[in-house]
Scaffold this active site. Structure first.
Site, mmCIF file in Angstrom:
data_model
loop_
_atom_site.group_PDB
_atom_site.id
_atom_site.type_symbol
_atom_site.label_atom_id
_atom_site.label_comp_id
_atom_site.label_asym_id
_atom_site.label_seq_id
_atom_site.Cartn_x
_atom_site.Cartn_y
_atom_site.Cartn_z
ATOM 1 N N ASP A 37 -3.471 6.453 6.343
ATOM 2 C CA ASP A 37 -3.916 7.738 6.892
ATOM 3 C C ASP A 37 -4.766 7.444 8.129
ATOM 4 O O ASP A 37 -4.257 7.388 9.240
ATOM 5 C CB ASP A 37 -4.664 8.499 5.796
ATOM 6 C CG ASP A 37 -5.078 9.892 6.208
ATOM 7 O OD1 ASP A 37 -4.768 10.297 7.343
ATOM 8 O OD2 ASP A 37 -5.721 10.598 5.404
ATOM 9 N N GLU B 155 0.845 -1.199 0.000
ATOM 10 C CA GLU B 155 0.000 0.000 0.000
ATOM 11 C C GLU B 155 0.877 1.244 0.000
ATOM 12 O O GLU B 155 2.007 1.230 0.495
ATOM 13 C CB GLU B 155 -0.930 -0.066 1.227
ATOM 14 C CG GLU B 155 -1.826 1.126 1.456
ATOM 15 C CD GLU B 155 -2.839 1.399 0.363
ATOM 16 O OE1 GLU B 155 -2.454 1.434 -0.834
ATOM 17 O OE2 GLU B 155 -4.010 1.634 0.688
ATOM 18 N N ASP B 156 0.353 2.312 -0.573
ATOM 19 C CA ASP B 156 1.119 3.549 -0.650
ATOM 20 C C ASP B 156 1.185 4.295 0.682
ATOM 21 O O ASP B 156 2.253 4.666 1.144
ATOM 22 C CB ASP B 156 0.573 4.467 -1.764
ATOM 23 C CG ASP B 156 -0.942 4.676 -1.689
ATOM 24 O OD1 ASP B 156 -1.586 4.226 -0.714
ATOM 25 O OD2 ASP B 156 -1.499 5.290 -2.617
ATOM 26 N N PHE C 30 -1.336 16.810 2.621
ATOM 27 C CA PHE C 30 -1.723 16.014 1.458
ATOM 28 C C PHE C 30 -0.515 15.862 0.533
ATOM 29 O O PHE C 30 0.037 16.833 0.040
ATOM 30 C CB PHE C 30 -2.915 16.618 0.724
ATOM 31 C CG PHE C 30 -3.523 15.624 -0.213
ATOM 32 C CD1 PHE C 30 -4.350 14.613 0.284
ATOM 33 C CD2 PHE C 30 -3.226 15.642 -1.569
ATOM 34 C CE1 PHE C 30 -4.875 13.645 -0.574
ATOM 35 C CE2 PHE C 30 -3.753 14.673 -2.420
ATOM 36 C CZ PHE C 30 -4.579 13.678 -1.924
HETATM 37 P P1 IMP Z 1 -7.001 5.499 5.005
HETATM 38 O O1 IMP Z 1 -8.081 4.492 4.735
HETATM 39 O O2 IMP Z 1 -7.563 6.723 5.673
HETATM 40 O O3 IMP Z 1 -5.830 4.914 5.754
HETATM 41 O O4 IMP Z 1 -6.535 6.040 3.604
HETATM 42 C C1 IMP Z 1 -5.603 5.397 2.820
HETATM 43 C C2 IMP Z 1 -5.767 5.794 1.364
HETATM 44 O O5 IMP Z 1 -6.054 7.177 1.228
HETATM 45 C C3 IMP Z 1 -4.468 5.575 0.601
HETATM 46 O O6 IMP Z 1 -4.468 4.335 -0.046
HETATM 47 C C4 IMP Z 1 -4.455 6.713 -0.406
HETATM 48 O O7 IMP Z 1 -5.057 6.298 -1.608
HETATM 49 C C5 IMP Z 1 -5.303 7.783 0.212
HETATM 50 N N1 IMP Z 1 -4.486 8.870 0.824
HETATM 51 C C6 IMP Z 1 -4.309 9.129 2.138
HETATM 52 N N2 IMP Z 1 -3.511 10.179 2.337
HETATM 53 C C7 IMP Z 1 -3.134 10.598 1.101
HETATM 54 C C8 IMP Z 1 -2.258 11.659 0.644
HETATM 55 O O8 IMP Z 1 -1.663 12.443 1.397
HETATM 56 N N3 IMP Z 1 -2.120 11.763 -0.709
HETATM 57 C C9 IMP Z 1 -2.755 10.932 -1.587
HETATM 58 N N4 IMP Z 1 -3.562 9.930 -1.201
HETATM 59 C C10 IMP Z 1 -3.752 9.763 0.134
HETATM 60 MG MG MG Z 2 -4.357 3.937 -2.113
#
Ligand code: IMP
Ligand code: MG
Length: 176
Positions: A103, A99-100, A149
């Site tokens: 968050d 995963e990238d 972001f």
């Molecule tokens: P989570 O479910 O809140 O952990 O979000 C994870 C997903 O949100 C990642 O796979 C990204 O696609 C997207 N995401 C979260 N933060 C960023 C950011 O700073 N830039 C771009 N995409 C983000």
């Molecule tokens: Mg993603």
């Protein structure tokens, strides 16, 4: 040259290269003799996946899933959907989700639970960036990320900037 929409670079190309080599080596040591499959989460982790796999020296395969939770906004909607499912069985295989960025952690939490229903031998996570304090679910982690972001190296804003070779912060005027 720096893209005109980028305010600052937070992780350079060289830092990415070094860290990914380190993670690839750790995975190669940890999974010797095991049937290893990477599950790359589209689209943000494709570049990380491609670079990471080339640093892994043991046999492995790759599959892709696409999850939607953000749409074209910079804030999570909190709602998770499987847009593209696995194309091969992971039964009795050792899975590493690639995963990238983490968050809120909702996407990875959902994915781990989902993949465990498919009877893999194990499920671990390789995540390049982590925005959450105290998160301990990531076996392989790249960098702690600032609460901003980020774009580049696979990460997008409204589908753009994925091709930048570094990770940077967008100028505010771009998303206002
Ligand atoms: P989570 O479910 O809140 O952990 O979000 C994870 C997903 O949100 C990642 O796979 C990204 O696609 C997207 N995401 C979260 N933060 C960023 C950011 O700073 N830039 C771009 N995409 C983000
Ligand atoms: Mg993603």
């Amino acid at each position: 040259m720096l893209n005109a929409d980028i305010k600052e670079v937070v992780i350079t190309e060289g830092q990415l290269e070094d860290k990914i080599a380190e993670i690839g080596k750790a995975i190669s040591d940890d999974y010797i003799g095991k049937e290893l499959v990477f599950i790359s989460i589209l689209k943000g982790s494709v570049i990380f996946t491609a670079d990471l796999m080339r640093e892994v020296s043991i046999p492995c395969s790759v599959d892709f899933m696409e999850i939607s939770s953000y749409g074209c906004s910079t804030v999570s909607s909190g709602e998770i959907k499987v847009v593209k499912d696995l194309s091969c069985s992971i039964e009795n295989k050792h899975v590493i989700i690639v995963e990238d960025i983490l968050d809120s952690g909702l996407t990875l939490k959902y994915l781990v639970a989902y993949l465990k229903t498919k009877n893999p031998a194990s499920v671990e996570i390789a995540c390049l960036l982590n925005k959450k304090e105290g998160e301990n679910s990531l076996k392989y982690m790249g960098f702690k990320a600032p609460h901003k972001f980020l774009v580049g190296y696979g990460l997008d804003f409204a589908e753009k900037y994925r091709n930048l070779p570094y990770i940077g912060v967008l100028k505010e005027e771009i998303y206002q």
